[in-house]
Design a protein around this motif. Structure first.
Motif, PDB file in Angstrom:
ATOM      1  N   ASP A  67      13.965   4.458 -20.974  1.00 26.33           N
ATOM      2  CA  ASP A  67      12.837   4.278 -20.059  1.00 26.33           C
ATOM      3  C   ASP A  67      13.399   4.060 -18.658  1.00 26.33           C
ATOM      4  N   PRO A  68      12.931   4.831 -17.676  1.00 26.30           N
ATOM      5  CA  PRO A  68      13.454   4.651 -16.324  1.00 26.30           C
ATOM      6  C   PRO A  68      12.636   3.655 -15.497  1.00 26.30           C
ATOM      7  N   LEU A  69      13.332   2.794 -14.779  1.00 26.62           N
ATOM      8  CA  LEU A  69      12.659   1.871 -13.857  1.00 26.62           C
ATOM      9  C   LEU A  69      13.190   2.153 -12.454  1.00 26.62           C
ATOM     10  N   THR A  82       8.114  -0.282  -9.748  1.00 30.38           N
ATOM     11  CA  THR A  82       6.899  -0.001 -10.518  1.00 30.38           C
ATOM     12  C   THR A  82       6.546  -1.280 -11.271  1.00 30.38           C
ATOM     13  N   LEU A  83       5.373  -1.298 -11.835  1.00 27.42           N
ATOM     14  CA  LEU A  83       4.903  -2.507 -12.518  1.00 27.42           C
ATOM     15  C   LEU A  83       5.807  -2.879 -13.705  1.00 27.42           C
ATOM     16  N   ASP A  84       6.471  -1.863 -14.250  1.00 26.99           N
ATOM     17  CA  ASP A  84       7.336  -2.097 -15.416  1.00 26.99           C
ATOM     18  C   ASP A  84       8.493  -3.042 -15.089  1.00 26.99           C
ATOM     19  N   ASP A 123       7.678  -6.603 -15.980  1.00 27.30           N
ATOM     20  CA  ASP A 123       7.748  -6.854 -17.427  1.00 27.30           C
ATOM     21  C   ASP A 123       9.206  -6.972 -17.851  1.00 27.30           C
ATOM     22  N   LEU A 131       0.405  -7.071  -8.392  1.00 32.04           N
ATOM     23  CA  LEU A 131       0.064  -5.918  -7.545  1.00 32.04           C
ATOM     24  C   LEU A 131      -1.001  -5.074  -8.245  1.00 32.04           C
ATOM     25  N   ALA A 132      -1.976  -4.618  -7.484  1.00 35.41           N
ATOM     26  CA  ALA A 132      -2.991  -3.739  -8.078  1.00 35.41           C
ATOM     27  C   ALA A 132      -3.260  -2.525  -7.194  1.00 35.41           C
ATOM     28  N   MET A 133      -3.328  -2.720  -5.878  1.00 36.58           N
ATOM     29  CA  MET A 133      -3.700  -1.618  -4.995  1.00 36.58           C
ATOM     30  C   MET A 133      -2.599  -1.352  -3.961  1.00 36.58           C
ATOM     31  N   ASP A 186       4.717  -1.997  -4.443  1.00 38.73           N
ATOM     32  CA  ASP A 186       4.718  -0.828  -5.314  1.00 38.73           C
ATOM     33  C   ASP A 186       5.549   0.265  -4.634  1.00 38.73           C
ATOM     34  N   VAL A 220      -8.357  -1.924 -12.196  1.00 39.45           N
ATOM     35  CA  VAL A 220      -6.898  -1.711 -12.231  1.00 39.45           C
ATOM     36  C   VAL A 220      -6.246  -2.800 -13.078  1.00 39.45           C
ATOM     37  N   GLN A 273      -3.994  -2.340 -16.357  1.00 40.38           N
ATOM     38  CA  GLN A 273      -2.630  -2.876 -16.474  1.00 40.38           C
ATOM     39  C   GLN A 273      -2.415  -3.559 -17.825  1.00 40.38           C
ATOM     40  N   GLN A 312      -3.106   5.376  -5.222  1.00 40.98           N
ATOM     41  CA  GLN A 312      -3.570   4.184  -4.504  1.00 40.98           C
ATOM     42  C   GLN A 312      -3.572   2.923  -5.354  1.00 40.98           C
ATOM     43  N   THR A 314      -1.542   0.414  -8.536  1.00 39.46           N
ATOM     44  CA  THR A 314      -0.263   0.054  -9.152  1.00 39.46           C
ATOM     45  C   THR A 314      -0.445  -0.036 -10.663  1.00 39.46           C
TER      46      THR A 314
END
Lengths: 394, 312
Positions: free
Chosen positions: A97-99, A116-118, A121, A133-135, A195, B85, B89, B107, B109
């Motif tokens: 898996d690439p991060l 990235t979000l990964d 984790d 982070l979401a947007m 992000d 979002v 997630q 736009q 994550t």
């Protein structure tokens, strides 16, 4: 025999101050090298843990140390960027898996890390305050970065232009702080995380439009005070802000596979996959290299921790000197006790008996020291890690 | 199983009774142990209904599939809020249609390792739309169809490839389910292949038959099944402006179509006005969102029946 120990015990109890000093000297002499080794080992483990948890790292060909320091410890050395294609290539193999990670910019001295979000984790990073982070245009702060910058969720953080004199450069982006991460006692605590897509907006690869013009605003003394006449006169620095209103207009140009990243952390599915993946990057002519951060960090630490040998040498010398001093103390005390020993002899005790008495005293002092060492060794062993984490390498 | 207890003790006393009790105890705990080893349902988010349908068919009750776009909104023009979002997630797998369907993707994550682009396998076959008109309808507001045509599943061969990609993505998340997922995929691929065959047979009866599309969403359908289709930008519930009718007349002058294909049933007024021009109306629902009744195959079967009117 137990009479010898009884008499020795009574003698030592009578001269308790002298006995305590002797026990303390011997105990310290034994525990110091042990404690020092424990702390050094913990320090090394602490530094190596991050590299150990990062199985493989892909980056531009060149210094493996620079690549490791940049991707794992967010060092200021910026290796030549690679492209997102390299991360996709790893993912396509199905072996790992690439991060992807992009460490190029800094905000008020703190590393601005595009992930990235990964990544969160993978490093077990969770928000202690606010949210994840979401947007686009949002950031989360490492615990130390939040303290240093004095920011909390809901605040804003403008990025720092790379070069103030580069008039054609990209405008700073006003980041929205949405969370502060729990302390991890790693370099993640120092970072401002965004992000990857936000990082590319800062890079100038993505932008929004208001009509025909790119979205930028003018910063006065505070954000939100705008005057386009000042901006057109070139008197003030402009900035970009991603808001819910203009979010939809933000887009990227070109092939996302060609966008820059600084490294890819590869998480192989198993040992066989790791070997197969390493086999893909053995070509010396390739522009990228796949390294094992543990090897790089270990060789660096081997050099650094050679100082441990010096410590051992110094301790050996100090220990020998202390032992000699203790021997002298015993010899002198025997001379001082000459009359007392003569009395024992006159009472009918043999010279061997006197020797046994003195030996019993030394054994009791040694035993007491060993017990003190054992008692001290437990907290040293148990809390060396915490000590290093909180005081030596916070 | 009943256990006999003696009067003197409240526990099974003889060795055989004791053994029976032990066996009973073990059998009682067996479901609980089995439950511990059983993995939790795979939480799947699908960005459109065809993908949700494929995931439900392939995963069965092993997966819990969510379609985040509201029922009254076109998922192609839906934009997720920060809360949506956050929900995405938390999913184990996010099925993307690709082909520019998820315009909101740059736009937000999301975990890249959870994303599965189901159309990545036929990227080179995407249809690019140039000089599209910007227009507005529904809660999605102003939008344009410029870029890449995204209704990839209307080519049932491509839909089959997307279904296979869904199965692959799910088996990557739960390798232990691979054989079950493969078994479930096969009948779905057969159903899609049957639809593909029927569409080909139908359109082969009148090759090159001129047709009109009410909206530019039938590009892959037209390409796969050789439809001679020209599209306008009309909405079923909005009477087109006079200039749009004029535009249609111009199209009809060079493209003598007798039928217009609609995404949903058009209003009676539009149907009547089209009839005056000698153009009939039929519905071919792309089914991007969950239908009120039936499933994807039902809707596509009905579409096929509706299309037969044009080829009669």
């Amino acid at each position: 025999m137990h009479h010898d120990f009884y008499l020795a015990w009574r003698y030592l109890s009578h001269h308790r101050t002298r006995t305590l000093i002797l026990v303390a000297c011997l105990s310290l002499l034994a525990i110091l090298p042990l404690a020092l080794h424990c702390l050094l080992a913990e320090g090394e483990n602490h530094m190596i843990a991050r590299a150990q948890s990062t199985p493989l790292l892909l980056g531009t060909r060149g210094s493996a140390l620079d690549l490791t320091l940049n991707a794992l410890y967010f060092n200021t050395t910026n290796p030549t960027p690679i492209t997102m294609y390299e991360a996709e290539r790893i993912g396509q193999t199905g072996w790992a898996d690439p991060l992807p990670i992009y460490v190029r910019f800094r905000v008020r001295g703190q590393p601005l890390v595009g992930v990235t979000l990964d990544y969160f984790d993978f490093r077990h990073l969770v928000p202690a305050q606010g949210a994840m982070l979401a947007m686009l245009g949002e950031c989360v702060l490492g615990a130390d970065a939040a303290n240093h910058l004095g920011l909390k969720p809901g605040d804003s953080l403008p990025t720092t232009p790379e070069n103030l004199f580069d008039l054609s450069g990209v405008y700073p982006l006003k980041l929205h702080v949405v969370g502060v991460l729990a302390k991890a006692h790693t370099s993640d605590d120092q970072a401002v995380f965004i992000d990857l897509q936000t990082a590319w907006v800062i890079e100038g690869l993505g932008h929004g439009h208001a009509g025909d013009k790119p979205i930028t605003q003018v910063s006065g003394l505070a954000f939100g005070q705008a005057d386009s006449s000042l901006a057109s006169a070139g008197k003030l620095i402009t900035y970009t802000e991603i808001t819910p209103e203009n979010m939809d207009t933000f887009h990227f140009h070109g092939d996302p596979s060609s966008y820059p990243i600084s490294a890819v952390i590869a998480l192989p599915r198993d040992r066989k996959s790791a070997t197969l993946l390493k086999g893909r990057y053995v070509d010396n002519e390739a522009s990228v290299q796949l390294i094992q951060p543990l090897e790089t960090t270990s060789s660096l630490l081997d050099t650094i921790f050679k100082v441990g040998i010096l410590f051992d040498g110094v301790l050996l010398l100090v220990g020998s000197a202390t032992l000699l001093a203790l021997g002298l103390v015993f010899a002198l005390s025997l001379r001082l006790r000459q009359r007392e020993l003569q009395t024992i002899f006159l009472l009918g005790c043999s010279r061997a008996k006197v020797l046994r008495l003195v030996t019993a005293e030394i054994m009791l002092i040694g035993l007491a020291s060993a017990m003190v060492c054992l008692i001290l060794a437990v907290p040293v062993q148990n809390y060396a890690g915490d000590f290093v984490r909180y005081f030596v390498m916070p | 199983m009943s256990i006999k207890f003696t009067d003197s003790c409240s526990f099974p006393c003889s060795s055989s009774q004791y053994m029976l009790f032990l066996v009973w105890l073990m059998l009682s705990f067996l479901p609980a142990w089995a439950g511990v080893t059983e993995s939790h349902p795979l939480k799947v988010i699908a960005t459109n209904y065809p993908l949700a349908y494929f995931a439900e068919r392939i995963g069965g009750n092993r997966v819990s599939v969510t379609l985040p776009a509201p029922a009254d909104e076109d998922p192609a023009f839906w934009k997720p809020s920060a809360t949506a979002v956050g929900d995405m997630q938390k999913a184990d797998l996010i099925l993307l249609n690709g082909a520019d369907f998820e315009k909101w993707l740059p736009q937000v994550t999301l975990s890249k390792l959870k994303l599965a682009d189901t159309s990545a396998g036929f990227k080179t076959a995407f249809i690019r739309i140039e000089n599209a008109i910007t227009h507005s309808h529904g809660p999605g507001g102003l939008h344009s169809h410029e870029g890449i045509a995204f209704t990839t599943w209307l080519d049932f061969d491509q839909a089959g490839q997307q279904a296979a990609a869904v199965a692959l993505a799910m088996s990557r998340k739960r390798p232990e389910w691979t054989s079950v997922l493969t078994d479930n995929l096969k009948p779905l691929l057969d159903d899609l292949a049957a639809l593909d065959r029927q569409m080909k047979e139908l359109t082969a009866t009148k090759p090159g038959l001129p047709l009109l599309g009410s909206h530019p969403v039938y590009q892959y359908l037209a390409r796969r099944y050789g439809l001679n289709l020209q599209s306008v930008h009309w909405e079923p519930n909005e009477m087109p402006a006079p200039e749009e009718w004029e535009g249609l007349r111009k199209i009809l002058a060079t493209h003598p179509a007798k039928w217009m294909i609609w995404e949903a049933q058009p209003s009676d007024a539009i149907v009547a006005k089209l009839k005056e021009l000698g153009v009939g109306s039929l519905v071919f629902d792309p089914c991007a969102n969950r239908p009120e009744s039936g499933d994807f195959l039902d809707v596509m079967g009905k579409n096929l029946e509706n299309l037969k009117d044009a080829y009669r």
